[in-house]
Design an enzyme around this catalytic site. Structure first.
Site, PDB file in Angstrom:
ATOM      1  N   GLU A   1      -8.260   6.674  -8.231  1.00  0.00           N
ATOM      2  CA  GLU A   1      -8.174   5.376  -7.560  1.00  0.00           C
ATOM      3  C   GLU A   1      -9.401   4.501  -7.828  1.00  0.00           C
ATOM      4  OE1 GLU A   1      -8.819   5.100  -3.359  1.00  0.00           O
ATOM      5  OE2 GLU A   1      -7.616   3.296  -3.158  1.00  0.00           O
TER       6      GLU A   1
ATOM      7  N   ASP B   1      -1.222  -0.135  -4.685  1.00  0.00           N
ATOM      8  CA  ASP B   1      -0.513   0.114  -3.431  1.00  0.00           C
ATOM      9  C   ASP B   1      -0.033  -1.201  -2.802  1.00  0.00           C
ATOM     10  OD1 ASP B   1      -3.147  -0.631  -3.005  1.00  0.00           O
ATOM     11  OD2 ASP B   1      -3.556   0.905  -1.498  1.00  0.00           O
ATOM     12  N   HIS B   2      -0.755  -2.288  -3.124  1.00  0.00           N
ATOM     13  CA  HIS B   2      -0.443  -3.631  -2.611  1.00  0.00           C
ATOM     14  C   HIS B   2      -1.429  -4.591  -3.247  1.00  0.00           C
ATOM     15  CE1 HIS B   2      -4.092  -3.239  -0.301  1.00  0.00           C
ATOM     16  NE2 HIS B   2      -3.659  -2.060   0.098  1.00  0.00           N
TER      17      HIS B   2
ATOM     18  N   HIS C   1      -4.081  -8.129   3.195  1.00  0.00           N
ATOM     19  CA  HIS C   1      -3.187  -7.841   2.079  1.00  0.00           C
ATOM     20  C   HIS C   1      -2.096  -8.905   2.024  1.00  0.00           C
ATOM     21  CE1 HIS C   1      -4.270  -3.333   2.839  1.00  0.00           C
ATOM     22  NE2 HIS C   1      -5.300  -4.041   2.431  1.00  0.00           N
TER      23      HIS C   1
ATOM     24  N   HIS D   1     -10.545  -8.371   0.274  1.00  0.00           N
ATOM     25  CA  HIS D   1     -10.793  -8.597   1.711  1.00  0.00           C
ATOM     26  C   HIS D   1     -11.977  -9.543   1.913  1.00  0.00           C
ATOM     27  CE1 HIS D   1      -7.926  -5.886   3.568  1.00  0.00           C
ATOM     28  NE2 HIS D   1      -8.276  -4.920   2.733  1.00  0.00           N
TER      29      HIS D   1
ATOM     30  N   SER E   1      -2.935   0.541   3.133  1.00  0.00           N
ATOM     31  CA  SER E   1      -3.103   1.572   2.109  1.00  0.00           C
ATOM     32  C   SER E   1      -2.611   2.939   2.579  1.00  0.00           C
ATOM     33  CB  SER E   1      -4.569   1.662   1.666  1.00  0.00           C
ATOM     34  OG  SER E   1      -4.915   0.485   0.969  1.00  0.00           O
TER      35      SER E   1
ATOM     36  N   ASP F   1      -9.738  -3.747  -3.780  1.00  0.00           N
ATOM     37  CA  ASP F   1      -9.248  -4.158  -2.460  1.00  0.00           C
ATOM     38  C   ASP F   1     -10.357  -4.769  -1.596  1.00  0.00           C
ATOM     39  OD1 ASP F   1      -7.312  -3.909  -0.094  1.00  0.00           O
ATOM     40  OD2 ASP F   1      -8.904  -2.556   0.562  1.00  0.00           O
TER      41      ASP F   1
ATOM     42  N   ASP G   1      -6.450  -0.103  -5.948  1.00  0.00           N
ATOM     43  CA  ASP G   1      -6.160  -0.549  -4.576  1.00  0.00           C
ATOM     44  C   ASP G   1      -6.315  -2.062  -4.499  1.00  0.00           C
ATOM     45  OD1 ASP G   1      -6.236  -1.063  -1.712  1.00  0.00           O
ATOM     46  OD2 ASP G   1      -6.573   1.092  -1.474  1.00  0.00           O
TER      47      ASP G   1
END
Ligand code: MG
Ligand code: ZN
Length: 356
Positions: free
Chosen positions: A244, A291-292, A318, A253, A77, A249, A36
């Site tokens: 995952e 996912d990004h 993101h 952030h 997500s 991620d 992620d």
């Protein structure tokens, strides 16, 4: 052309045709790993910090995935996971549904209906957006209790992660653990207990809410992935497993490159387990993507093979850039070049010969 030449030509064409058909190798099992928020800078910072090496370098094919959602240049997500799992672009925050709020079957649900064993292993709550996209159908990713209930609507064999409270300490009167036991699931709360189980159905509810980060989580993700592979590979018809690395991620952030690198290396250890299994098995396709990207992370300076890097972030959210794809094993050649994030599902469907 006389008859003899004609029959030789027919024979030649048949040989060429059959060779092209049989040379298309098909896997029996698919391990789909999602980092992620894992863009190229997240991967490369981990690689440099790890003495210029990652397990994922063992992959023989690579490409890019376009991540935009149905309603946004920059996906979340929910829509990102739904695209990978269900093969549809949807609106941000939606889970397992198209933009008109109609449920779409995920590749995991389809594999299960085709009698393959299925599993989910994550380093976050099992109700979080990415795992939810493979098992649930809800209009909003925040609907944790509804998402937990959706696990009961499937025949998934193994799921391991956090989020115990959404199964057991709910605002309605249901205790999903009791309901899972009635469906023959073994329920465990500790990683050591996960490791002891070698067959049957398994729900590993290892944390109350979200899993801790690295290094507190220790070897949870690679170990739980290994356990899931041991259990799922009992099925002679094959399996589909989604894993995952959830918290790369979160480092993005937080604009925290140390956190990104620790989570990246934990995910890479997990990738190593999947590649070891696939190498030994010979019939397993491993696909790794994201996912990004998160944080708009870049590396402007550094010392090769060390963690001495100048790392910059351009957003707390993101970014909209494409993310890398890596693949290994039979069928890996299908995951190259620029792909839409919605095309993974149909390719896996075809490779596993699933009926809808
Ligand atoms: Mg996620
Ligand atoms: Zn995020």
């Amino acid at each position: 052309m006389n008859l003899k030449n004609h029959s030789i030509l027919t024979w030649l064409l048949l040989v060429i045709f059959s060779q092209s058909v049989f040379s298309q190798k098909s896997p029996k099992n698919v391990i789909f790993l999602i980092g992620d928020g894992m863009g190229l800078a997240q991967i490369y910072s981990g690689m440099m910090a790890n003495r210029n090496h990652l397990e994922l370098e063992r992959c023989t094919y690579s490409g890019f995935s376009k991540t935009y959602s149905a309603d946004n240049f920059t996906t979340d997500s929910g829509a990102g996971g739904t695209a990978l799992a269900c093969g549809v672009k949807t609106k941000n925050h939606m889970i397992g549904m198209n933009p008109d709020s109609i449920a779409v079957q995920s590749i995991l649900e389809e594999a299960s209906k085709n009698k393959l064993a299925t599993g989910i292993v994550v380093s976050c709550a099992l109700t979080h957006a990415t795992p939810a996209s493979y098992i649930a159908h809800q209009v909003n990713r925040e609907m944790n209790e509804e998402i937990a209930s959706d696990y009961l609507k499937t025949d998934i064999d193994v799921f391991i992660g956090g989020g115990r409270k959404y199964f057991e300490d709910r605002t309605d009167s249901r205790n999903l653990t009791k309901e899972l036991k009635a469906k023959n699931y073994q329920i465990v709360y500790k990683l050591d207990d996960v490791k002891a189980i070698k067959s049957g159905k398994l729900a590993g509810l290892l944390y109350e809410d979200q899993n801790p980060g690295m290094p507190e989580r220790a070897s949870m993700l690679p170990d739980a992935t290994q356990s899931a592979l041991n259990i799922l590979s009992n099925n002679k018809k094959g399996f589909f497993l989604m894993v995952e690395g959830s918290q790369i991620d979160w480092g993005g952030h937080n604009n925290n490159s140390t956190q990104v690198i620790k989570e990246m290396l934990d995910f890479d250890q997990t990738i190593g387990k999947a590649l070891d299994f696939a190498k030994q098995d010979g019939n397993t396709l491993v696909i790794i993507t994201a996912d990004h990207e998160t944080g708009g992370m870049s590396i402007t300076e550094g010392k090769v093979g060390t963690d001495q890097m100048k790392i910059l972030f351009s957003t707390k959210n993101h970014s909209g850039i494409p993310v890398p794809i890596f693949a290994y094993g039979p069928g890996a050649e299908n995951f190259t070049g620029f792909m839409e994030n919605i095309s993974f599902k149909a390719k896996i469907e075809r490779l596993l010969k699933l009926k809808k």
